[in-house]
Structures are given as structure tokens and as C-alpha cells.
Design an enzyme around this catalytic site. Structure first.
Site, mmCIF file in Angstrom:
data_model
loop_
_atom_site.group_PDB
_atom_site.id
_atom_site.type_symbol
_atom_site.label_atom_id
_atom_site.label_comp_id
_atom_site.label_asym_id
_atom_site.label_seq_id
_atom_site.Cartn_x
_atom_site.Cartn_y
_atom_site.Cartn_z
ATOM 1 N N ASP A 1 -7.944 -16.453 10.495
ATOM 2 C CA ASP A 1 -8.314 -15.537 9.414
ATOM 3 C C ASP A 1 -9.577 -16.093 8.769
ATOM 4 O OD1 ASP A 1 -8.379 -13.711 7.309
ATOM 5 O OD2 ASP A 1 -7.044 -14.924 6.066
ATOM 6 N N HIS B 1 1.978 10.429 8.411
ATOM 7 C CA HIS B 1 0.708 10.009 9.016
ATOM 8 C C HIS B 1 0.220 11.160 9.894
ATOM 9 C CE1 HIS B 1 2.158 5.880 8.025
ATOM 10 N NE2 HIS B 1 0.880 5.756 7.712
#
Length: 861
Positions: A8, A594
Site C-alpha cells: 500500500d 448496483h
């Protein structure tokens, strides 16, 4: 067992995590470092430049003093007189004595004006710019004749001469000096030496240092690192007797170096600093990068934009070659093209086109022709026709290389252009920066992008350009066009990968997520904007809820009420009127759907959500709205009973964003390989330049060393989606425990949590299959065999719950130590100190003309 590394990469940190293929956590940690910034670099360069100017000024004064002593005009005990301005004026009319002349010449050596005529960059206030001040002073000199006349007049009126306003051109000082020296009884050779010292100036392109005093920033540089090791190896083979016994020259890789007796190795031929800063092409490493605003580079950007577009009402979805030519011709004539002008040429509505780049306000954007627009304006004002694209590229090349007007004019004169163009072109501002590719690569890519419907990345992949050189070190390519922030973050990430490979061996996969924020301020701004939007949505929800129970103001209801308003209080699929009371009191009556199933689109953004009745959501299922309306099985008594009616309602709703309209009107078959691949590239895989650069560095290293490591990238919004999945799963499993998936930005453990999520995602079968679609495609039909909804993946949920158990003491933290702890001190000018009355005081300057300091001066002096 094979291991997976998750990274990350942020602005000031790199979270990392290693897991095995069974999902067991091996170890995790966070690397922390200070943010690099362009401002810090600028500050360092500014301080370094100021010290250099002071050092050179002192050297001129010392050289002038030595010259005067050598010619017996003064002795070593000489002290300058305190009226240099009056003496300069006197010297213009009569002969000065030796002390007066020495005072004047030392004053000229100290203050000799500005010589570079540069174009002022955009954004500088005209009234305070150096160039503006020089021009204003030049006008005043026409009346007063000499610099000293202007200065004495100001001294009389204002009582001071310090500040930018006292900046004159060196050539104006030279005019005064020559006149003054003509009134003195000096031989011509001495006059010549005096003028040389005063006018002596190092051109900025020379950079700091010299052959005998090399510097990492100059044209002469001491060889270090791996290159020095290679050269010394060659020296031992061929120059053993001379090494460390005498100075000698060698040629290594076609470059001549001087090897000094003390072991230092320095290049003999000067490096071109502009070329070094410019860097080399990422496709053709022997070619310099193209200017960013070269006309061909801007056409490259435009063609790439056009080939990324899909026109939904066309059979092949693509823009034709003829349309591209029409668009380019429009740019040639007008200097640019807008989205609306493009739509008119394509005879299409904005909702019918997908693939536009969007700005922060989610509005579509197209390539801006910033450089060409400026040049075209000059040509049109002079009524001159542009000869060719190559001439345009050469002009931009010259304007990008230097801001010095004289140098621009000299270079432009060498080109085959009308002489009337030269001066106005030399004065153009805002022409700067370089592209990642060379003009050689751009010319080739432009030709193919015009003929084909492929973008530049697809064409480069098809070319299959190979580099057979073995890469021995996993280090950042410093020639990459990245911000200081991204470069430091990438360097730290690569150092980390190197160290973890040493400890754990090579990884089967490395998965990377990197921030899109330019710097920490950008990151903070984004967070504040998000918080502001959330607060506005909450306030609007509170207004609608009114006097009802306060507990109804929760995140679920806030989102539902926002969608309710956007849809004018109706179900998106049936047109049925929705009840606010039912919405607030019955959490199951209406659902958030969605639009494009998340298992296909990986899009959990607001633009992919609508509010619908429960029955409509169940009927639609895992389909798009187009797929739902194409089937006969619609919700009973639905007010929207056909695709065309639905389409019309969507187009008329001005509340919907362009992205949401495109999702609602999406007509492609989501079971097709090409469609899913497009969603993956848009919403799952990060394809930004910054992460592609890091990814390419890793890929090239492992490929060069025959290491079978797969490099994958993932977008930050996907990490956030799965973090939310973990948050929900944790709340259900441990309702009374603190939720570890809720980010606390005051603690650094969240970077390790994100790295664990990133590593874990690559280990899920459906994610792996999406990265390797060929394994999941039915070759005969071209259809995907199965979908898997991430939220229903029990193994993923188990893994996320395991991640949630990680404690701060399980995380290994490391900090980058600044190897130059005195950096900030060395950036500044150091003033001496004195101890008076037992108190330590710092010596500094006081502006005696500042009225605010008057009481202090009277008291102490």
C-alpha cells in the site's frame, strides 16, 4: 509454500504484508518517511543558489582588490570610502584619486546588475517581476543617462536604494563603467581586466562546480556506485601501474574520463545539463524525450483520447479514420477542440459516448492544445501559414529548452521560418516540461493510432519491444517523469521489496495499490471535500426527516434519501412513487441496487447506485437495466414497461450525472470477455502513469533475472470496498468489539491492514481469474462461465476476520532516517552569535529605515 506480497504505497508510508497461498499471515509492517516535495527542493535550490551568488560576488571583490594591489593603486591596508555613489558620479566628470577609484571599482564588483534577458513565466505578478523592473529602469535611464544618476535621485527622494527596484541591467552598468574609466589615467590592458572582472558571469547552463571541483549537480560529476566499480575493474585490467600513482585518461563505454591520483574519476567532456534533466524515452532509451507541448505530442494525446472512446449507438463503437482527420483539421484551424465541438463532429450525444477522461467535477475533458494555441495565435496575427508539423515541433523544442530571449532568438534564426515570427515566438510563456516518449516513438504511434482504433498502450504491447540488458539492481529509474513525492514513495517501496526478498526469498505475486494524491495537502483536501459532501448530505437528510426520531439519521438512510431526491421520489426501474415514511420506518421495503452488478463492474461508487423497490431489485437480479428490460418478466403493473420508455426517462432526468446515465443506459452484454475486460481496466486495475512506472520497474527486473513473479495492481477504491466488506463482517461477528477496519488516521496500523487486504485479494480465485480472463472464457461462445459476488465469498470473509485480529504489536514499523540531519540548518544562512551579560544573542540585520524599528534603534544605539 509460495508467498504473496501486498504493498500500500502512500505519500508518506508504504504498508506491506506477506501471506502464503493458504491465506495465513506471515508478517506485516509499515515503512514511514517524510514527504518529499517540490517546494522543499525549490527551497534547497534557492538557498544553494543564494550561497553561490554570495560566494561568486566575494570572489569578484577579492579579484578586483588583488588587481588593484598588483597595479599599486592601493595597498593591503586599504578601506573603502563611505560615499561610493557620489564618487561614481564624480568619476564620470573628472579623474579620481587612487582611494576614490578603488572604492568605486570595488562597488561595481559588488553590484553589477542583471544580464540575462529571460521570458517571465506565467503566474508572476508583472509589477514585481525582475523583467518588469529592469524595463522600467531602462526607461528612466533614457532621461538620466547613467545608472548612478537614477540611484542618486532615488537616494535623495526616498533615503534608500535597497530592494528589487535597484536592479539594473549589467550592460547599463557597463556603459557607466566605460565612461568613468575613460576619465582615469589607466592603461588599456588594466581597463580590460577591470571590465572582465565586473562583467564576468557564469552561464546557468554551466551549472555548479568545474572539472577540478565536480558536483553531483554540475556538468562535471564524480563517478560513484556501480559505474565506478566497473571502471576500476577495467583500470585493474589495463592501467594497474598508473592507478593511484598518476593522473591519466581512459575511455569507458565511449565516454572519456579523467582518473586522478587520489582515485577520483570525473568525466572529461561536459555533460549537457538540459539533456540530463530531460531524460530519455521509455521506448527508445537512446532518444531524448519530446517536449510535452510539441504539436505532435499534443496530437498523440488527442488520438489516444479518441481511441479510448466508445460510441454506443455504433456497431463497432469506434471513431473512424475520416472522423479523426476531421477532428485534427479542426484543431489545426481553431487551435483546440472542446467536448461539445467533438460531439458535433461525431453527431452524437454525450450520454452515447463512453471513455472520456473526467475532471474532479466528473465533467468530460479532451486534450488541450496549450502549446499549439499560443504558436497559432502568433502565426495568425502575422498572417503567415504554418509550413509543417515538424517546424512546430522544432519551435516548441527551442522554447522549452531555454527562457533566455537571446538564446531563443539565435536558435529560431537557424530554423527555416519567416523572420517576422522570431521575436514574438521568443517571448511566448508557459512552454515547459517534457513528455515520457521521444518524438521518434510519438511519430510512429500517431501513424498507427490514426489508422487503428487502439490506444497507445495496446499498440506498444503489440510491438513487443524487448530490452535484452540484464537489470542487476531493483532501483528506481530516476529519469521517470514523476513528482518528488511519488519518486520518494517509489524508492522506499523498492528498497522494501529488496529487503523482503532477502529475508523471505522471491514472491509468487506482488500486488500494489498506490495513492492518486499528489501530496499530503492534496490528500487532506480530498478528505475535507469528502467530509464536506457527507455533512451536506446529512444536513439535507435531517431537513427531510424533520421532527422524526434522530436515530433515523444514519448512513443507510442518508444514502437512500439522496437517491430518493435524485430520482424525484420514484423507483428507478418501475417508476413507482416511493414513500419517505416507508423508507425511514421499514429498512427492507426499498433497496439500493448496483446498476451494473458489482461482481462484474467492481464499481461501488455513487454513480453505480439507484434506489428501487425490493420486488424490482429481485426481478432485475444480476443483470443490467438493459438486460432486465430485454426480458419479458418485468415487475407487475410497472409504470415503465419498455427499454425505450426507461431510456427516455433517464435522459430527461437532469439530476443524474453523465456517469450514472451511462451506467443506466449501458447496452453491452456483460457476459462477454471484452466487456468484462473493459470494466476490469476501468475499475479494478490501476493504470495510472505513476503505478505503471513502478510496475514496469518491477516487471523488468524480475523478467531480466528470470524470476517468475507476477506483478498486479489494484485501485484504491477497491481496497476501500473490501475494507467496508470487512467492517460489516466484523460488526456482525464482534458487535461489541472495536472495529479494526475503521480507519484511524492518527495511527499507522491501517496501512498494514490495507496491505493485508491487497495481498489477500490477489489470492481469491475470482480476482485471479479476472486478471487472467482466458482461463475463464468459453472459447466457442466467448462468454464468461460464472460470476462470484465478493460479499458472498465465505473464504474471503474468513480471511478478513483474520486480518481484523492483527494487533499493533504484530506490525513491524520502520522509519527512514534522514542521512543529513543538518539539512535544514545548511539550507539557511548562518549568522554568528555573541554572549553579552551572560545571555546568548544572535547577530542579524536590522532595516534602519523601518519606522517600526525606530524605538529599538534609539534605545540600543
Amino acid at each position: 509454500m509460495k508467498k504473496i506480497l501486498g504493498l500500500d504505497v502512500g505519500v508518506t508510508s508504504v504498508g506491506w504484508a506477506i501471506i502464503d497461498e493458504e491465506g495465513n499471515i506471515v508478517k506485516t509492517g509499515v515503512r514511514l518517511f517524510e514527504e518529499a516535495s517540490a517546494k522543499n527542493n525549490l527551497d534547497r535550490r534557492t538557498f544553494r543558489g543564494q550561497r553561490r551568488l554570495i560566494r561568486r560576488r566575494n570572489q569578484r571583490i577579492d579579484d578586483m582588490r588583488s588587481l588593484l594591489i598588483k597595479n599599486l593603486l592601493i595597498d593591503n591596508q586599504f578601506k573603502v570610502l563611505d560615499n561610493p555613489y557620489q564618487l561614481r558620479e564624480k568619476g564620470l566628470k573628472e579623474k579620481l584619486n587612487h582611494e576614490e577609484l578603488a572604492t568605486v571599482l570595488l562597488h561595481y564588483a559588488k553590484r553589477r546588475g542583471s544580464s540575462l534577458e529571460v521570458v517571465e513565466e506565467e503566474g508572476i505578478k508583472k509589477e514585481t517581476s525582475t523583467k518588469s523592473i529592469l524595463n522600467e529602469n531602462a526607461k528612466e535611464l533614457k532621461e538620466k543617462q547613467y545608472v548612478v544618476n537614477v540611484q542618486l535621485n532615488r537616494l535623495k527622494k526616498e533615503g534608500k536604494l535597497r530592494g528589487n527596484i535597484n536592479n539594473f541591467k549589467t550592460k547599463d552598468y557597463a556603459k557607466e563603467i566605460i565612461t568613468l574609466l575613460d576619465n582615469q589615467n589607466l592603461d588599456s590592458e588594466l581597463k580590460k581586466e577591470i571590465i572582465e572582472i565586473i562583467q564576468r558571469r557564469r552561464h546557468f547552463s554551466e551549472g555548479p562546480g568545474n572539472f577540478n571541483s565536480p558536483t553531483p549537480y554540475g556538468r562535471y560529476r564524480e563517478v560513484t556506485g556501480t559505474l565506478k566499480e566497473k571502471i576500476i575493474k577495467d583500470i585493474h585490467a589495463n592501467y594497474r601501474k598508473q592507478y593511484l600513482n598518476s593522473n591519466f585518461s581512459i575511455v569507458f563505454d565511449d565516454i572519456e574520463y579523467q582518473v586522478f591520483k587520489n582515485g577520483r574519476i570525473v568525466n572529461k567532456e561536459k555533460y549537457d545539463l538540459i539533456d540530463l534533466m530531460r531524460g530519455k524515452c521509455s521506448l527508445y532509451p537512446d532518444q531524448p524525450r519530446s517536449p510535452k507541448m510539441a504539436f505532435s505530442a499534443e496530437i498523440f494525446n488527442l488520438l489516444n483520447d479518441l481511441n479510448n472512446l466508445k460510441i454506443l449507438n455504433r456497431e463497432n463503437n469506434k471513431i473512424t479514420k475520416e472522423e479523426k482527420i476531421t477532428i485534427i483539421n479542426h484543431v489545426r484551424e481553431k487551435g483546440s477542440i472542446t467536448v461539445q465541438q467533438l460531439l458535433k463532429i461525431l453527431n452524437a450525444q454525450q450520454e452515447e459516448i463512453k471513455g472520456f477522461r473526467i475532471d474532479k467535477n466528473e465533467k468530460p475533458i479532451i486534450t488541450e492544445f496549450k502549446g499549439y494555441k499560443k504558436i497559432l495565435k502568433v502565426y495568425k496575427e502575422l498572417d503567415i501559414t504554418i509550413d509543417s508539423d515538424e517546424i512546430l515541433d522544432r519551435i516548441i523544442e527551442i522554447l522549452t529548452q531555454t527562457l533566455v530571449e537571446e538564446e531563443r532568438i539565435l536558435s529560431l534564426k537557424k530554423e527555416k521560418i519567416n523572420e517576422r515570427l522570431i521575436e514574438p515566438l521568443s517571448l511566448l510563456t508557459g512552454i515547459k516540461e517534457y513528455h515520457s516518449l521521444s518524438l521518434k516513438a510519438i511519430y510512429q504511434l500517431n501513424k498507427e493510432m490514426l489508422e487503428e482504433s487502439l490506444n497507445q498502450q495496446e499498440i506498444i504491447t503489440n510491438w513487443g519491444i524487448k530490452n535484452d540488458d540484464t537489470i542487476k539492481e531493483l532501483v528506481l529509474d530516476e529519469s521517470l517523469i514523476l513528482s518528488p513525492v511519488a519518486k520518494r514513495a517509489h524508492r522506499e517501496a523498492l528498497k522494501l521489496v529488496n529487503q523482503l526478498i532477502k529475508e523471505e526469498g522471491n514472491f509468487s505475486k506482488i500486488v500494489i495499490e498506490t495513492t492518486r494524491s499528489k501530496n499530503s495537502l492534496d490528500e487532506i483536501k480530498e478528505i475535507k471535500e469528502l467530509q464536506k459532501n457527507n455533512e451536506n448530505n446529512r444536513r439535507q437528510a435531517e431537513e427531510i426527516i424533520g421532527d422524526r426520531a434522530k436515530e433515523l439519521v444514519n448512513s443507510s438512510n442518508i444514502l437512500k434519501l439522496r437517491l430518493y431526491n435524485e430520482q424525484n421520489g420514484k423507483c428507478a426501474y418501475t417508476g413507482e412513487a416511493l414513500s419517505i415514511d416507508a423508507l425511514l420506518n421499514d429498512p427492507n421495503i426499498y433497496e439500493i441496487d448496483h446498476i451494473i452488478p458489482i461482481s462484474i463492474s467492481f464499481d461501488d461508487s455513487y454513480a453505480n447506485k439507484v434506489l428501487v423497490t425490493r420486488s424490482a431489485n429481485q426481478k432485475k437480479g444480476n443483470k443490467t437495466p438493459f438486460g432486465y428490460f430485454s426480458k419479458a418478466d418485468l415487475v407487475a403493473n410497472s409504470k415503465i414497461n419498455s427499454w425505450n420508455m426507461f431510456k427516455e426517462i433517464v435522459l430527461l432526468n437532469k439530476n443524474y450525472s453523465i456517469r450514472k446515465k451511462q451506467n443506466l443506459l449501458f447496452e453491452e452484454d456483460i457476459t462477454k470477455h471484452s466487456v468484462v475486460s473493459d470494466f476490469i481496466n476501468r475499475n479494478l486495475v490501476d493504470t495510472s502513469y505513476a503505478i505503471r512506472s513502478l510496475m514496469t520497474t518491477l516487471k523488468n527486473y524480475f523478467k531480466s533475472n528470470h524470476v517468475d513473479t507476477t506483478i498486479m495492481t489494484i485501485k484504491g477504491k477497491q481496497t476501500n470496498y473490501f475494507r467496508k466488506t470487512g467492517m460489516i463482517a466484523w460488526s456482525r461477528k464482534h458487535p461489541k468489539r472495536e472495529n479494526p477496519f475503521r480507519k484511524d488516521r492518527n495511527k499507522y496500523i491501517h496501512h498494514a491492514i490495507d496491505a493485508l487486504i491487497i495481498a489477500g485479494l490477489s489470492n481469491r480465485k475470482y480476482i485471479t481469474k479476472l486478471y487472467n480472463l482466458s482461463q475463464e472464457i468459453d472459447i466457442e461462445t466467448g462468454e464468461l462461465i460464472e460470476y462470484i459476488d465478493a460479499s458472498e465469498d465465505s473464504k474471503l470473509i474468513q480471511y478478513l476476520l483474520k486480518v481484523g485480529e492483527v494487533q499493533e504489536e504484530d506490525v513491524k514499523f520502520s522509519w527512514k532516517i534522514d542521512s543529513k540531519p543538518n539539512r535544514s540548518m545548511m539550507n539557511q544562512t548562518i549568522y554568528s552569535s555573541r554572549i553579552l551579560g551572560g545571555e546568548s544573542l544572535l547577530l542579524s540585520k536590522i532595516d534602519i529605515y523601518n519606522s517600526k524599528k525606530e524605538d529599538f534603534i534609539k534605545k540600543n544605539y
